[in-house]
Design a protein around this motif. Structure first.
Motif, mmCIF file in Angstrom:
data_model
loop_
_atom_site.group_PDB
_atom_site.id
_atom_site.type_symbol
_atom_site.label_atom_id
_atom_site.label_comp_id
_atom_site.label_asym_id
_atom_site.label_seq_id
_atom_site.Cartn_x
_atom_site.Cartn_y
_atom_site.Cartn_z
ATOM 1 N N MET A 1 0.849 -1.201 0.000
ATOM 2 C CA MET A 1 0.000 0.000 0.000
ATOM 3 C C MET A 1 0.881 1.247 0.000
ATOM 4 S SD MET A 1 -3.307 0.300 0.008
ATOM 5 C CE MET A 1 -3.616 -1.374 0.582
ATOM 6 N N THR A 2 0.701 2.092 -0.959
ATOM 7 C CA THR A 2 1.530 3.285 -1.030
ATOM 8 C C THR A 2 1.045 4.341 -0.064
ATOM 9 O OG1 THR A 2 0.161 4.158 -2.809
ATOM 10 C CG2 THR A 2 2.087 2.859 -3.442
ATOM 11 N N THR A 3 1.923 5.273 0.228
ATOM 12 C CA THR A 3 1.577 6.346 1.158
ATOM 13 C C THR A 3 2.055 7.669 0.604
ATOM 14 O OG1 THR A 3 1.945 7.230 3.384
ATOM 15 C CG2 THR A 3 3.708 5.901 2.450
ATOM 16 N N ASN A 4 1.309 8.709 0.904
ATOM 17 C CA ASN A 4 1.680 10.067 0.515
ATOM 18 C C ASN A 4 1.906 10.925 1.746
ATOM 19 O OD1 ASN A 4 1.317 9.556 -2.303
ATOM 20 N ND2 ASN A 4 -0.879 9.616 -1.955
ATOM 21 N N THR A 5 2.355 10.311 2.811
ATOM 22 C CA THR A 5 2.544 11.026 4.058
ATOM 23 C C THR A 5 3.454 12.221 3.846
ATOM 24 O OG1 THR A 5 2.314 8.952 5.268
ATOM 25 C CG2 THR A 5 3.266 10.818 6.458
ATOM 26 N N ALA A 6 3.007 13.387 4.304
ATOM 27 C CA ALA A 6 3.789 14.601 4.138
ATOM 28 C C ALA A 6 5.037 14.534 4.998
ATOM 29 C CB ALA A 6 2.950 15.814 4.532
ATOM 30 N N PRO A 7 6.141 15.153 4.536
ATOM 31 C CA PRO A 7 7.366 15.162 5.330
ATOM 32 C C PRO A 7 7.102 15.720 6.720
ATOM 33 C CG PRO A 7 7.769 16.012 3.119
ATOM 34 C CD PRO A 7 6.284 15.858 3.250
ATOM 35 N N LEU A 41 -17.638 7.364 0.424
ATOM 36 C CA LEU A 41 -16.476 6.555 0.795
ATOM 37 C C LEU A 41 -15.223 7.027 0.070
ATOM 38 C CD1 LEU A 41 -15.094 4.199 2.193
ATOM 39 C CD2 LEU A 41 -15.946 2.685 0.374
ATOM 40 N N ASP A 42 -15.337 7.333 -1.217
ATOM 41 C CA ASP A 42 -14.166 7.797 -1.960
ATOM 42 C C ASP A 42 -13.667 9.139 -1.439
ATOM 43 O OD1 ASP A 42 -13.714 5.673 -3.672
ATOM 44 O OD2 ASP A 42 -15.143 6.382 -5.158
ATOM 45 N N ARG A 43 -14.578 9.975 -0.984
ATOM 46 C CA ARG A 43 -14.166 11.259 -0.421
ATOM 47 C C ARG A 43 -13.330 11.036 0.838
ATOM 48 N NH1 ARG A 43 -17.305 15.476 -2.598
ATOM 49 N NH2 ARG A 43 -16.773 16.788 -0.823
ATOM 50 N N VAL A 44 -13.773 10.112 1.681
ATOM 51 C CA VAL A 44 -13.035 9.820 2.915
ATOM 52 C C VAL A 44 -11.687 9.182 2.587
ATOM 53 C CG1 VAL A 44 -13.049 8.424 5.014
ATOM 54 C CG2 VAL A 44 -15.110 9.665 4.334
ATOM 55 N N LEU A 45 -11.661 8.288 1.611
ATOM 56 C CA LEU A 45 -10.403 7.656 1.233
ATOM 57 C C LEU A 45 -9.402 8.678 0.705
ATOM 58 C CD1 LEU A 45 -11.632 4.350 -0.463
ATOM 59 C CD2 LEU A 45 -10.747 4.674 1.855
ATOM 60 N N ARG A 61 -16.136 -3.347 -2.567
ATOM 61 C CA ARG A 61 -16.781 -2.619 -3.658
ATOM 62 C C ARG A 61 -15.696 -1.878 -4.414
ATOM 63 N NH1 ARG A 61 -20.754 1.401 -1.870
ATOM 64 N NH2 ARG A 61 -21.188 0.091 -0.071
ATOM 65 N N PRO A 62 -15.995 -1.412 -5.614
ATOM 66 C CA PRO A 62 -14.992 -0.617 -6.341
ATOM 67 C C PRO A 62 -14.725 0.696 -5.602
ATOM 68 C CG PRO A 62 -16.693 -1.423 -7.837
ATOM 69 C CD PRO A 62 -17.192 -1.687 -6.441
ATOM 70 N N THR A 63 -13.465 1.064 -5.504
ATOM 71 C CA THR A 63 -13.074 2.328 -4.875
ATOM 72 C C THR A 63 -12.017 3.012 -5.719
ATOM 73 O OG1 THR A 63 -11.395 1.210 -3.519
ATOM 74 C CG2 THR A 63 -13.572 1.512 -2.526
ATOM 75 N N GLY A 64 -11.886 4.317 -5.513
ATOM 76 C CA GLY A 64 -10.914 5.085 -6.275
ATOM 77 C C GLY A 64 -9.489 4.844 -5.841
ATOM 78 N N ARG A 65 -9.289 4.259 -4.663
ATOM 79 C CA ARG A 65 -7.942 3.992 -4.150
ATOM 80 C C ARG A 65 -7.858 2.543 -3.676
ATOM 81 N NH1 ARG A 65 -5.023 8.683 -2.964
ATOM 82 N NH2 ARG A 65 -6.219 10.597 -3.277
ATOM 83 N N PRO A 66 -6.685 1.929 -3.765
ATOM 84 C CA PRO A 66 -6.541 0.552 -3.277
ATOM 85 C C PRO A 66 -6.644 0.505 -1.762
ATOM 86 C CG PRO A 66 -4.405 1.436 -3.935
ATOM 87 C CD PRO A 66 -5.431 2.451 -4.367
ATOM 88 N N VAL A 67 -7.363 -0.479 -1.249
ATOM 89 C CA VAL A 67 -7.544 -0.627 0.196
ATOM 90 C C VAL A 67 -7.489 -2.105 0.561
ATOM 91 C CG1 VAL A 67 -9.001 1.443 0.345
ATOM 92 C CG2 VAL A 67 -10.069 -0.808 0.068
#
Length: 353
Positions: A1-7, A41-45, A61-67
């Protein structure tokens, strides 16, 4: 699972509870209800895209991001059972816990919650009335596991209903029907989780707004359309989700570029220029990122400024218009005789609209 955690932001996992019955929505598929063109759900993701691992507790269910998908036992066993099921798939010290019906939650709020934990057991948002929102919170994973184990052990003795008490008073627990043996966390109220935790609190009424009823859904949809800055942010987020783009750019820079191109060149130049900027940034590949967009926008904006300067009557001749030839009266468009009809400026030309 990728992450975009800010520095500088501590690593965290996320658990999103999306398997409730939505009784106040008549049993509708609440996570799939659209606000601003996107499923709740996609907004929360999108808001928790910085998580190392994101677990959604619900039927897949289908989602905009992998979970990662999980399911409580028994299905429909309530928020504590769902949280326990999701928590089993996490490993980070901090765990973001969210309901799936938060239309205005943003990554900035998530980062604020992570930062607010400090030495406490967690941090949560409060609603406009000052009430805790335990499903918009970041907790220490160890504290969650400890409390869930305690509640499960006390379950049969504490299967009770928690009401709001007298007006303005604290909640009270009244004896209820004993839980069946082995029920564990199923059916127990969420307040049992937070009553013994040391929690920091952040007041962000908009981010804490959840959609329990159709009136709430209508209010969320109306807010997006009635607030210009919210509408633009919503649109950009929706487009990025729809196109599978995970790139934060300075929208102010792009808007300034579009304005300069529209005023200094011609109106159709605005969308075409911003498209070309995006295309150029795309050619830079993944290594370019937001910097590639910013650099392309800077170059295009400088070109638009030069173009506008050359079209200024007090400046150099406009690009594409040669200096007046011999016998051409000053100020007369090439090819037009003195006193004849002159070409309209680009922004007044019907063909340029």
């Amino acid at each position: 699972m990728t992450t975009n955690t800010a520095p500088g932001t501590a690593a965290f996992d996320a658990v999103v509870l999306a398997g409730g019955r939505a009784a106040r929505l008549g049993g509708a598929d609440k996570p799939g209800v659209r606000v601003g063109g996107r499923a709740l759900l996609d907004r929360v993701l999108s808001a928790c895209s910085g998580a190392t691992t994101t677990v959604v507790v619900a039927e897949p269910r289908p989602t905009g991001r992998p979970v990662v998908w999980a399911r409580e036992e028994p299905a429909g066993g309530g928020p504590l059972a769902a949280l326990d099921a999701g928590l089993r798939h996490t490993a980070a010290e901090l765990v973001l816990v969210l309901s799936a019906d938060l239309p205005f939650l943003r990554e900035e709020t998530v980062r604020g919650l992570v930062a607010a934990v400090g030495t406490a057991d967690g941090a949560l948002l409060t609603d406009p009335d000052g009430r805790d929102q335990p499903l918009v919170a970041v907790y220490r994973g160890a504290a969650l596991r400890r409390e869930l184990a305690r509640i499960a052990a006390e379950g049969p003795a504490r299967a009770a209903t928690v009401d709001s008490g007298a007006a303005g008073g604290p909640p009270r627990i009244t004896a209820g029907k004993p839980a069946r043996a082995g029920a564990g966390l199923a059916g127990l109220p969420l307040r049992l989780l937070t009553e013994r935790l040391d929690l920091a609190r952040i007041a962000e009424p908009l981010a804490a707004f959840d959609c329990d009823t159709w009136d709430d859904i209508a209010a969320a949809r109306a807010r997006i359309r009635e607030h210009g800055h919210v509408l633009l942010d919503e649109w950009i987020s929706a487009v990025k989700d729809e196109l599978g783009i995970d790139l934060d750019v300075d929208t102010g820079t792009l808007l300034d570029l579009a304005r300069d191109a529209a005023h200094g060149v011609a109106r159709p130049a605005a969308p075409l220029t911003t498209f070309l900027v995006g295309y150029a940034a795309g050619l830079a590949g993944a290594s370019g990122g937001p910097q590639a967009v910013a650099e392309a926008a800077r170059k295009a904006a400088a070109l638009a400024a030069r173009w506008a300067e050359e079209g200024d009557p007090g400046g150099a001749p406009a690009a594409g218009n040669p200096p007046p030839g011999p016998g051409t009266p000053t100020g007369t468009a090439p090819g037009a005789s003195s006193g004849g009809a002159q070409a309209a400026p680009a922004d007044e030309n019907p063909g340029a609209r």
